[in-house]
Design a protein around this motif. Structure first.
Motif, PDB file in Angstrom:
ATOM      1  N   GLY A  16      -8.133   3.663  -7.526  1.00 35.96           N
ATOM      2  CA  GLY A  16      -7.083   2.745  -7.938  1.00 35.96           C
ATOM      3  C   GLY A  16      -6.767   1.593  -7.018  1.00 35.96           C
ATOM      4  O   GLY A  16      -6.261   0.553  -7.459  1.00 35.96           O
ATOM      5  N   ALA A  17      -7.068   1.738  -5.721  1.00 36.49           N
ATOM      6  CA  ALA A  17      -6.646   0.724  -4.757  1.00 36.49           C
ATOM      7  C   ALA A  17      -7.185  -0.674  -5.061  1.00 36.49           C
ATOM      8  O   ALA A  17      -6.436  -1.659  -4.918  1.00 36.49           O
ATOM      9  N   PRO A  18      -8.456  -0.847  -5.476  1.00 32.04           N
ATOM     10  CA  PRO A  18      -8.914  -2.211  -5.762  1.00 32.04           C
ATOM     11  C   PRO A  18      -8.105  -2.903  -6.851  1.00 32.04           C
ATOM     12  O   PRO A  18      -7.901  -4.122  -6.802  1.00 32.04           O
ATOM     13  N   PHE A  19      -7.631  -2.141  -7.812  1.00 34.10           N
ATOM     14  CA  PHE A  19      -6.847  -2.730  -8.897  1.00 34.10           C
ATOM     15  C   PHE A  19      -5.396  -2.954  -8.461  1.00 34.10           C
ATOM     16  O   PHE A  19      -4.753  -3.919  -8.865  1.00 34.10           O
ATOM     17  N   ILE A  20      -4.894  -2.048  -7.600  1.00 36.36           N
ATOM     18  CA  ILE A  20      -3.527  -2.173  -7.101  1.00 36.36           C
ATOM     19  C   ILE A  20      -3.398  -3.371  -6.165  1.00 36.36           C
ATOM     20  O   ILE A  20      -2.340  -4.013  -6.100  1.00 36.36           O
ATOM     21  N   GLU A  21      -4.470  -3.709  -5.452  1.00 33.95           N
ATOM     22  CA  GLU A  21      -4.431  -4.874  -4.573  1.00 33.95           C
ATOM     23  C   GLU A  21      -4.061  -6.149  -5.337  1.00 33.95           C
ATOM     24  O   GLU A  21      -3.487  -7.071  -4.780  1.00 33.95           O
ATOM     25  N   LYS A  22      -4.377  -6.179  -6.609  1.00 37.04           N
ATOM     26  CA  LYS A  22      -4.072  -7.366  -7.412  1.00 37.04           C
ATOM     27  C   LYS A  22      -2.658  -7.329  -7.993  1.00 37.04           C
ATOM     28  O   LYS A  22      -2.242  -8.262  -8.662  1.00 37.04           O
ATOM     29  N   LEU A  23      -1.936  -6.210  -7.754  1.00 39.75           N
ATOM     30  CA  LEU A  23      -0.613  -6.052  -8.364  1.00 39.75           C
ATOM     31  C   LEU A  23       0.519  -6.213  -7.356  1.00 39.75           C
ATOM     32  O   LEU A  23       1.646  -5.789  -7.628  1.00 39.75           O
ATOM     33  N   ARG A  24       0.228  -6.776  -6.187  1.00 40.84           N
ATOM     34  CA  ARG A  24       1.307  -6.951  -5.217  1.00 40.84           C
ATOM     35  C   ARG A  24       2.407  -7.816  -5.818  1.00 40.84           C
ATOM     36  O   ARG A  24       2.161  -8.900  -6.344  1.00 40.84           O
ATOM     37  N   ALA A  50       0.833  -1.203   0.000  1.00 40.93           N
ATOM     38  CA  ALA A  50       0.000   0.000   0.000  1.00 40.93           C
ATOM     39  C   ALA A  50       0.866   1.251   0.000  1.00 40.93           C
ATOM     40  O   ALA A  50       0.579   2.227  -0.707  1.00 40.93           O
ATOM     41  N   LEU A  51       1.951   1.250   0.791  1.00 37.18           N
ATOM     42  CA  LEU A  51       2.844   2.408   0.853  1.00 37.18           C
ATOM     43  C   LEU A  51       3.503   2.660  -0.504  1.00 37.18           C
ATOM     44  O   LEU A  51       3.607   3.809  -0.949  1.00 37.18           O
ATOM     45  N   ASN A  52       3.944   1.600  -1.167  1.00 42.33           N
ATOM     46  CA  ASN A  52       4.567   1.766  -2.479  1.00 42.33           C
ATOM     47  C   ASN A  52       3.600   2.402  -3.470  1.00 42.33           C
ATOM     48  O   ASN A  52       3.975   3.272  -4.268  1.00 42.33           O
ATOM     49  N   TYR A  53       2.345   1.974  -3.445  1.00 46.14           N
ATOM     50  CA  TYR A  53       1.354   2.569  -4.338  1.00 46.14           C
ATOM     51  C   TYR A  53       1.173   4.047  -4.019  1.00 46.14           C
ATOM     52  O   TYR A  53       1.144   4.901  -4.924  1.00 46.14           O
TER      53      TYR A  53
END
Length: 469
Positions: A363-371, A65-68
């Motif tokens: 953006g967070a819901p889509f970023i959650e899939k990009l860990r 989350a911090l990186n995003y």
């Protein structure tokens, strides 16, 4: 510590919060009240409470989350609070975490701004801000070393930082172009799998043990509300964009382009879009524009505002509220100066922080899939390296105006550089800056302690000088 067995809920529950909302409100209020010391201190407080103490999220999820948030424009600590609040308690959780994170700082700086314009000529107030300026310069220099030691892990990152400094200091390349360029270099470097662009390791919990996601309340799975949902993202994004942009458009239409409130709304809305890389990088952009382009305040006053933001809870970028306050105060139009200043502060805060909610919810819901995505991690690493160069530029710019009474432009070929007039060196400022730097680097004193002591020394010095006069 939260009881994991009682708090953990099925991630497909849909209607249930991951943690009780009432407890989340109390925790976010506590995080906000303790969030001193700029983004590094705020993130550390959040990590200690949310990861180590409450064990609501795990280490890897926190860092993802911090990186995003570091890739987004605007204050990353504020955005991180919104992100985690949303993960735990859906939209209302993100809203309350973000609002509470800003509120204490807003109220504190508003009160200090009133004192500044009403009593600013008083000897004690003048001396306090003289002391704060010197200490703030030492704090910014510390930020260069602190962020640089973390970001410049290899020669490639050092080269990116150096290129960013040369671009902004000597070539006057716009800050957004520097960040976009660094991000593209890092993205393609990470995508190609180059070792220099691999993300660094994580942090450990207070006990020294790495807290894995599976050890946390949230666990490793993605809760239903955090899974990509285009319809929800468009709906919430549209509502937030309207709350942000409709007031800006209304001000321009009703008051015109040249009105101070229209300029505040447009400038800080632009800042919310293009200022990447954290608070210190944003300050370089805001300081130069507010001082040199708009003339809303003088260089020394920007440092006064930064001193306020450093000594109050909340995001360091709350200094923009002080800029908007002075802009309204000095160009009140038909309003009283204090009323215009208050409106300027409120408007600046609105357009500065509301976009953070938009970026996270969209953006967070889509970023959650990009860990674990290496390209995104490479972009973040390169941007952070470039920010080191930008912060170095900020330190030099602040140093010129804190330590010298006069700065003259000098042409060097096609370039124009600000060079200090040696005879205008302010010896008291130099001595206090060196003492503050010694206290920070040698004795590892906290920023709050150094600022408080420097302010007291400044008051004493000013009263002695006035007494001799």
């Amino acid at each position: 510590m939260t009881d994991l067995a009682k708090t953990n809920v099925p991630l497909d529950a849909g209607t249930d919060d991951i943690v009780p909302f009432s407890e989340a409100v109390k925790v976010w209020a506590r995080v906000a009240a303790l969030s001193f010391g700029g983004p590094a201190g705020q993130i550390a407080v959040m990590h200690r409470i949310v990861v180590d103490e409450k064990r609501w999220v795990g280490e890897h999820r926190f860092l993802h989350a911090l990186n995003y948030c570091m890739l987004l424009p605007g204050p990353e600590a504020h955005q991180l609070a919104i992100y985690i609040g949303w993960l735990l308690n859906k939209t209302k959780g993100g809203m309350i975490a973000g609002l509470l994170f800003v509120l204490p700082g807003f109220l504190s700086i508003l009160a200090l701004s009133y004192i500044y314009v009403i009593f600013g000529d008083a000897d004690a107030i003048e001396g306090m801000f003289f002391g704060l300026k010197s200490a703030v310069l030492a704090v910014v220099v510390q930020a260069v070393f602190r962020i640089g030691s973390r970001a410049l892990r290899n020669n490639v990152m050092v080269a990116i930082a150096a290129a960013a400094f040369v671009a902004i200091f000597f070539l006057h390349v716009p800050f957004p172009l520097i960040i976009v360029g660094a991000g593209l270099v890092g993205y393609f470097g990470g995508r190609a799998g180059l070792p220099a662009f691999k993300a660094g390791g994580g942090h450990k919990s207070g006990s020294g043990k790495i807290l894995e996601d599976r050890d946390s309340v949230l666990g490793e799975d993605i809760p239903r509300h955090a899974r990509p949902n285009l319809a929800w993202s468009l709906k919430i994004s549209g509502a937030l964009a309207a709350l942000w942009l409709i007031p800006v458009a209304a001000l321009v239409l009703v008051l015109g382009w040249d009105n101070v409130f229209s300029k505040i709304a447009l400038f800080f809305s632009q800042m919310a879009i293009v200022t990447f890389g954290g608070a210190y990088a944003v300050l370089a952009y805001v300081a130069q524009a507010a001082v040199e382009h708009y003339g809303w305040l003088r260089p020394g006053e920007m440092l006064d505002g930064l001193g306020m933001a450093e000594t109050t809870p909340g995001p360091l970028i709350m200094v923009t509220q002080f800029v908007g306050f002075l802009a309204g105060y000095r160009d009140p139009g038909s309003l009283s100066p204090l009323a215009a200043a208050t409106l300027g502060a409120m408007l600046t805060t609105w357009v500065t922080f509301l976009p953070s909610f938009l970026w996270i919810f969209a953006g967070a819901p889509f970023i959650e899939k990009l860990r674990g995505n290496t390209a995104v991690g490479g972009a973040m690493s390169a941007i952070t390296a470039a920010v080191v160069g930008v912060i170095l530029n900020l330190a030099v710019w602040f140093g010129l105006h804190v330590l010298f009474a006069e700065v003259a432009p000098v042409a060097v070929g096609p370039l124009t550089l600000d060079v200090p007039v040696v005879g205008s060196l302010l010896l008291p400022s130099l001595v206090l800056t060196l003492l503050a730097a010694f206290a920070i680097f040698r004795f590892k004193l906290s920023v709050i302690t150094v600022l408080a002591v420097s302010a007291a020394v400044g008051v004493g010095w000013q009263l002695v000088i006035r007494g001799q006069g």
